[in-house]
Scaffold this active site. Sequence first.
Site, mmCIF file in Angstrom:
data_model
loop_
_atom_site.group_PDB
_atom_site.id
_atom_site.type_symbol
_atom_site.label_atom_id
_atom_site.label_comp_id
_atom_site.label_asym_id
_atom_site.label_seq_id
_atom_site.Cartn_x
_atom_site.Cartn_y
_atom_site.Cartn_z
ATOM 1 N N ASP A 1 -1.623 -6.311 6.208
ATOM 2 C CA ASP A 1 -1.248 -6.505 4.547
ATOM 3 C C ASP A 1 -0.848 -7.994 4.541
ATOM 4 O OD1 ASP A 1 -0.871 -3.414 3.423
ATOM 5 O OD2 ASP A 1 -0.088 -3.587 5.514
ATOM 6 N N ASN B 1 0.948 -1.306 -0.059
ATOM 7 C CA ASN B 1 -0.010 0.014 -0.058
ATOM 8 C C ASN B 1 0.832 1.102 0.200
ATOM 9 O OD1 ASN B 1 -1.360 2.293 0.824
ATOM 10 N ND2 ASN B 1 -3.073 1.076 1.760
ATOM 11 N N ASP C 1 2.529 4.772 5.450
ATOM 12 C CA ASP C 1 2.285 4.119 6.746
ATOM 13 C C ASP C 1 2.570 2.450 6.637
ATOM 14 O OD1 ASP C 1 -0.073 4.317 5.179
ATOM 15 O OD2 ASP C 1 -1.443 5.039 6.943
ATOM 16 N N HIS C 2 2.506 2.164 5.336
ATOM 17 C CA HIS C 2 2.393 0.554 5.097
ATOM 18 C C HIS C 2 3.793 0.403 4.822
ATOM 19 C CE1 HIS C 2 -1.835 -0.372 5.136
ATOM 20 N NE2 HIS C 2 -1.899 0.978 4.915
ATOM 21 N N ASP D 1 -3.971 -4.978 0.891
ATOM 22 C CA ASP D 1 -4.069 -4.222 2.104
ATOM 23 C C ASP D 1 -5.654 -4.725 2.415
ATOM 24 O OD1 ASP D 1 -5.132 -2.574 4.118
ATOM 25 O OD2 ASP D 1 -4.508 -0.723 3.396
ATOM 26 N N GLU E 1 -3.942 1.877 -2.900
ATOM 27 C CA GLU E 1 -4.097 3.116 -2.623
ATOM 28 C C GLU E 1 -3.203 4.006 -3.496
ATOM 29 O OE1 GLU E 1 -5.281 5.359 1.399
ATOM 30 O OE2 GLU E 1 -4.229 3.447 1.528
#
Length: 261
Positions: free
Chosen positions: A219, A7, A248-249, A148, A34
């Site tokens: 994930d 992501n 943030d992933h 995700d 995303e």
Amino acid sequence: MRIASWNVNSIRARLEHLRTFLASASPDVLCMQETKVEDEKFPEEALGDAGYRVVYFGQKTYNGVAIAARYGLGIEDVKKNLDGDEDDAPRRLLAATIEGVRIVNVYVPNGQAVGTKPFAYKLAWFERLGLDLATHHKPEEPLLVCGDFNVAPTNLDVHEPKRWEGQVLCHPDERAALGRLLSWGLVDALRARHPDDKIYSWWDYRMGAYRKNHGLRIDLALVTPPLLARTKDVWVDRSVRELERPSDHAPVLIDIGESQA
């Protein structure tokens, strides 16, 4: 074949991080979620310069999925979104066959808060994904469903389970929906290889969560048994999460050996 799922949380904002990851991890295939960019503005040239052909299914500001494959690998039988989705539906699924492996790249809805319409939509989306898989695939096929999932499968996948108890990402209804996908014939590949390890893939931007390793594993790489038999390892690459202004992933990677058939 090395397949990564990430992501990116806006591909244009993380383009330099993407280049860094492709150079360091050298995946044969990268599934992105995303991407947050409409198709006509997707940075296809940048992926090409890095040695990848890419198919994408984008949307401005929100959602968006893409699959990149190293030049020389074919991307066949592309499918966009779940069966029955209208043209203006959120763009959350992109599937393709690469080197004989069917790859379904998903960005499951977040759900926002338990008891809301977005949460009901999330649960319904999970059920539709299960129906889609059952309609088009069989557990005996080499199939990878990655992306995700916005669900931490168990408390082992949560740094502080009590804090998240009953909340979105950890709610029993979400975990049950994920469990139904698994019971159809999928296996959580990372857990199969690392059954007891605390491994996270997402950390909140706030409160120093990454520095403290206060994360969740949302994930996932889900595989059918034939593909699990070919799986050499699965891991989370935290290196790009440590860069300035990261997603943030962190990416999940899975190494798959050749078929013995």
